[in-house]
Design an enzyme around this catalytic site. Structure first.
Site, PDB file in Angstrom:
ATOM      1  N   ARG A  37      50.517  47.347  36.642  1.00 29.90           N
ATOM      2  CA  ARG A  37      49.197  47.605  37.228  1.00 29.90           C
ATOM      3  C   ARG A  37      49.290  48.402  38.529  1.00 29.90           C
ATOM      4  O   ARG A  37      48.432  49.241  38.811  1.00 29.90           O
ATOM      5  CB  ARG A  37      48.465  46.283  37.460  1.00 29.90           C
ATOM      6  CG  ARG A  37      48.069  45.571  36.180  1.00 29.90           C
ATOM      7  CD  ARG A  37      47.199  44.372  36.451  1.00 29.90           C
ATOM      8  NE  ARG A  37      46.802  43.718  35.203  1.00 29.90           N
ATOM      9  CZ  ARG A  37      45.986  42.670  35.146  1.00 29.90           C
ATOM     10  NH1 ARG A  37      45.482  42.159  36.259  1.00 29.90           N
ATOM     11  NH2 ARG A  37      45.678  42.131  33.976  1.00 29.90           N
ATOM     12  N   ASP A 138      32.178  37.881  43.101  1.00 30.62           N
ATOM     13  CA  ASP A 138      33.560  38.067  42.683  1.00 30.62           C
ATOM     14  C   ASP A 138      34.350  38.616  43.857  1.00 30.62           C
ATOM     15  O   ASP A 138      33.768  39.078  44.849  1.00 30.62           O
ATOM     16  CB  ASP A 138      33.658  39.021  41.486  1.00 30.62           C
ATOM     17  CG  ASP A 138      34.923  38.804  40.669  1.00 30.62           C
ATOM     18  OD1 ASP A 138      34.883  38.002  39.709  1.00 30.62           O
ATOM     19  OD2 ASP A 138      35.954  39.405  41.003  1.00 30.62           O
TER      20      ASP A 138
END
Length: 274
Positions: A37, A138
């Site tokens: 990632r 979030d």
């Protein structure tokens, strides 16, 4: 330009960094995932080692890069009406007998917003003209941008009632074919904020919500972090309010302020002083 494989020491640095910031424990077997990632960010900055990228994160001129790193390392998997029994309980048991004037729900760790908009559809269908609002939150700014736009691929709709799809989802055409947009009436009553569950909640949220969904996030925390996060979030529930977790999660030895109504559904004690 080739990137050197991530070392154990470098992985340990990122493991500690994301744990301290978000409470997320990256197990050693996540080393390949972390490397994969973050490789895009190393390429972007022209770096050849993960140690260089770790040091870059602490430089004032790259302050925005830290949030980008968090966005890349946090998992955001969701879809509409995930774990449908929760929405059935909300519709047929909780809302059926609700007599208040303004219903407030919080989708904590809402990812890209599918859970929040699923809640919005249920409230719109059951509360009629009564007032209601939804907060979605979030840690990742990337998924919050998606949530605010309210545009999703049709593949996210496997669990949705066709009647709700027809009423609240506008199918895209031509360049937007294969996507849909949530109806504006739901977007107007669903707002999104970045909230780090590891930090104290804003005072405006204390004892504010009738329902809180915190699903599929506790599995990423160790026991101490789980206990701290749940105790912090329960403060935002009104006495008698309901708290939902995933069926794969547990609140064993986490808090005594919640009574289990059925597996994964809890009610806050009426006399709670939180």
């Amino acid at each position: 330009m080739s990137i050197s494989p991530i070392t154990k020491k470098e992985f340990d640095c990122f493991q500690s960094l994301i744990y301290e910031h978000a409470g997320i424990y990256l197990a050693p077997e996540k080393k390949v995932m972390v490397a994969g990632r973050l490789a895009k960010r190393l390429h972007f900055h022209g770096l050849t080692s993960y140690g260089e990228y770790y040091r870059l994160l602490s430089k004032p001129e790259f302050a925005d890069e830290f949030q980008i790193m968090v966005n890349f390392l946090t998992t955001n998997e969701t879809y509409f009406f995930r774990e449908p029994k929760h929405f059935d309980f909300l519709r047929t048991t909780l809302l059926k007998s609700w007599q208040g004037e303004h219903f407030n729900a919080w989708s904590a760790a809402c990812s890209s917003g599918e859970e929040a908009y699923s809640l919005a559809m249920v409230l719109a269908e059951t509360l009629g003209r009564k007032k209601w609002d939804i907060l979605g939150s979030d840690l990742s700014t990337r998924v919050l941008d998606t949530a605010r736009n309210g545009i999703y691929p049709m593949a996210r709709l496997e669990q949705m009632d066709p009647a709700l799809l027809k009423k609240y989802c506008l199918r895209g055409v031509r360049s937007q074919e294969g996507f849909f947009r949530v109806d504006e009436s739901l977007i107007d009553r669903t707002h999104f904020e970045q909230i780090n569950l590891m930090h104290s909640l804003p005072n405006k949220l204390i004892k504010h919500f009738d329902v809180i969904f915190l699903r599929n996030v506790l599995i990423y925390f160790d026991q101490n972090t789980k206990k701290a996060v749940v105790e912090r979030i329960v403060k935002a529930l009104k006495p008698g309010g309901y708290f939902f977790i995933s069926h794969s999660e547990s609140l064993h030895r986490v808090t005594c302020d919640l009574e289990m109504i059925k597996p994964s559904i809890f009610r806050k004690n009426d006399r709670s002083t939180l």
